[in-house]
Design a protein around this motif. Structure first.
Motif, short mmCIF file in Angstrom:
data_model
loop_
_atom_site.label_atom_id
_atom_site.label_comp_id
_atom_site.label_asym_id
_atom_site.label_seq_id
_atom_site.Cartn_x
_atom_site.Cartn_y
_atom_site.Cartn_z
N MET A 110 0.83 -1.19 0.00
CA MET A 110 0.00 0.00 0.00
C MET A 110 0.87 1.25 0.00
SD MET A 110 -2.70 1.32 2.94
CE MET A 110 -3.29 -0.36 3.16
N ILE A 111 0.38 2.30 -0.67
CA ILE A 111 1.00 3.62 -0.60
C ILE A 111 0.04 4.53 0.14
CG2 ILE A 111 1.75 5.64 -1.92
CD1 ILE A 111 2.53 3.72 -4.18
N VAL A 112 0.55 5.33 1.06
CA VAL A 112 -0.28 6.21 1.88
C VAL A 112 0.14 7.66 1.64
CG1 VAL A 112 -1.11 6.73 4.20
CG2 VAL A 112 -0.43 4.38 3.60
N LEU A 113 -0.86 8.53 1.43
CA LEU A 113 -0.63 9.95 1.20
C LEU A 113 -1.58 10.77 2.06
CD1 LEU A 113 -0.47 10.11 -2.71
CD2 LEU A 113 1.48 10.18 -1.14
N GLY A 114 -1.17 11.98 2.43
CA GLY A 114 -2.08 12.92 3.05
C GLY A 114 -2.97 13.56 2.00
N SER A 115 -4.08 14.12 2.42
CA SER A 115 -5.02 14.68 1.45
C SER A 115 -4.58 16.02 0.90
CB SER A 115 -6.40 14.83 2.09
OG SER A 115 -6.33 15.67 3.23
N CYS A 139 -0.61 -0.70 -6.76
CA CYS A 139 -1.05 -1.21 -5.47
C CYS A 139 -2.10 -0.24 -4.91
CB CYS A 139 0.13 -1.33 -4.50
SG CYS A 139 0.84 0.26 -4.03
N PRO A 140 -2.83 -0.62 -3.87
CA PRO A 140 -3.80 0.30 -3.27
C PRO A 140 -3.13 1.58 -2.78
CG PRO A 140 -4.20 -1.94 -2.54
CD PRO A 140 -2.91 -1.98 -3.29
N VAL A 141 -3.84 2.70 -2.95
CA VAL A 141 -3.36 4.00 -2.48
C VAL A 141 -4.35 4.55 -1.47
CG1 VAL A 141 -2.74 6.37 -3.10
CG2 VAL A 141 -2.19 4.48 -4.66
N ALA A 142 -3.88 4.83 -0.26
CA ALA A 142 -4.74 5.39 0.80
C ALA A 142 -4.55 6.90 0.85
CB ALA A 142 -4.39 4.76 2.15
#
Length: 292
Positions: A110-115, A139-142
């Motif tokens: 998973m890759i995670v980013l701030g809004s 991959c999924p991105v949050a």
């Protein structure tokens, strides 16, 4: 591309990117995997060629700010761990943040980013960087937002095509890891008319609501055996998908959607529903890539 179970989070020093770091830390703990924190600097290290032009500061460290961001992100991780153990790696890259995150040598879980953010990673989420990561990541991105109900269910949007299956699988895993219910939402007002008219008018398919409930049940068939601990609640409404997902998200801790649905053109890598959900929903959103 090789794959790993690690969680990757992009950070740029903004408050929302550190929110993403906290969320990613908890996610890595839930998954019993490692966490990698990545930041990017647009300034390339100085070379001897710079000395020819006598550029002032050519040999000073251009990465001071990026290193500070990584140090602060590491402190955020340690605080979020609250004494728990986690394998943590930090990484400073040079160049476009979008290129860095979409061209990782080993694909993360998973890759995670701030809004939103100050720099390239999250500044203007649906600008060039956010759009590139969401559209091209394999991959999924949050996308982490400050809203969401801590003990709420997981919401997954289902369009009753094969495109929904990766999102359903991801959402069920999250619900199992968190010990909460899964709410599968299927809104069918955007159903192509032809798919209804070709059904048997003399049979049960003449009732569109019955047909859509049956389609949702078929889309979820088999998943219960894989996740027997998860209670699956089905919601079928005659409404626009985004509006219903927005309504359902008010009591959710996470919303999961596929990157593309049945509508639009296959070449559009990020569908209109996924885009609208990211913009509208206050809870964290995970976009799961569909097969293409």
């Amino acid at each position: 591309m090789n794959a790993s179970s690690r969680v990757v989070v992009g950070v740029d020093g903004s408050a929302t990117s550190f929110d993403a770091v906290r969320w990613a830390t908890h996610e890595a703990l839930r998954r019993h995997t490692s966490l990698e924190v990545i930041t990017s600097s647009l300034f390339a290290p100085g070379t001897y060629g710079d000395a020819v032009g006598l550029r002032v500061g050519a040999f000073s460290d251009p990465d001071v700010e990026a290193k500070r961001v990584l140090t602060e992100a590491t402190d955020v991780v340690r605080s979020a761990l609250d004494g728990q153990q986690l394998q943590l790696e930090t990484r400073l890259e040079h160049g476009s943040a979008a290129r860095v995150l979409t061209n990782l040598e080993v694909k993360p879980a998973m890759i995670v980013l701030g809004s939103r953010g100050l720099g390239e990673f999250t500044g203007g989420l649906m600008g060039s960087v956010g759009s590139a990561v969401l559209a091209h990541a394999t991959c999924p991105v949050a996308v982490i937002k400050p809203g969401g109900v801590v003990d709420g269910p997981i919401i997954v949007g289902v369009d009753c095509t094969s495109s929904s299956q990766p999102a359903i699988g991801f959402a069920l895993k999250e619900a199992s890891l968190r010990g909460v219910d899964l709410v599968a939402v299927h809104a069918w007002s955007d159903l192509e008319l032809g798919s209804v008219l070709t059904r048997d008018d003399d049979g049960p398919w003449a009732n569109s609501d019955f047909a859509e409930r049956t389609s949702l049940a078929e889309s979820l068939a088999g998943w219960s055996a894989d996740y027997p601990d998860v209670v699956i609640r089905r919601v079928v409404v005659q409404d626009r998908p985004v509006r219903e997902l927005l309504h359902a998200s008010e009591m959710a801790q996470l919303v999961v959607v596929g990157s593309r649905g049945r509508g639009g053109f296959a070449s559009l890598l990020l569908g209109s529903t996924a885009r609208a959900v990211i913009h509208s929903v206050d809870a964290p959103v995970v976009v799961v890539p569909t097969e293409r």
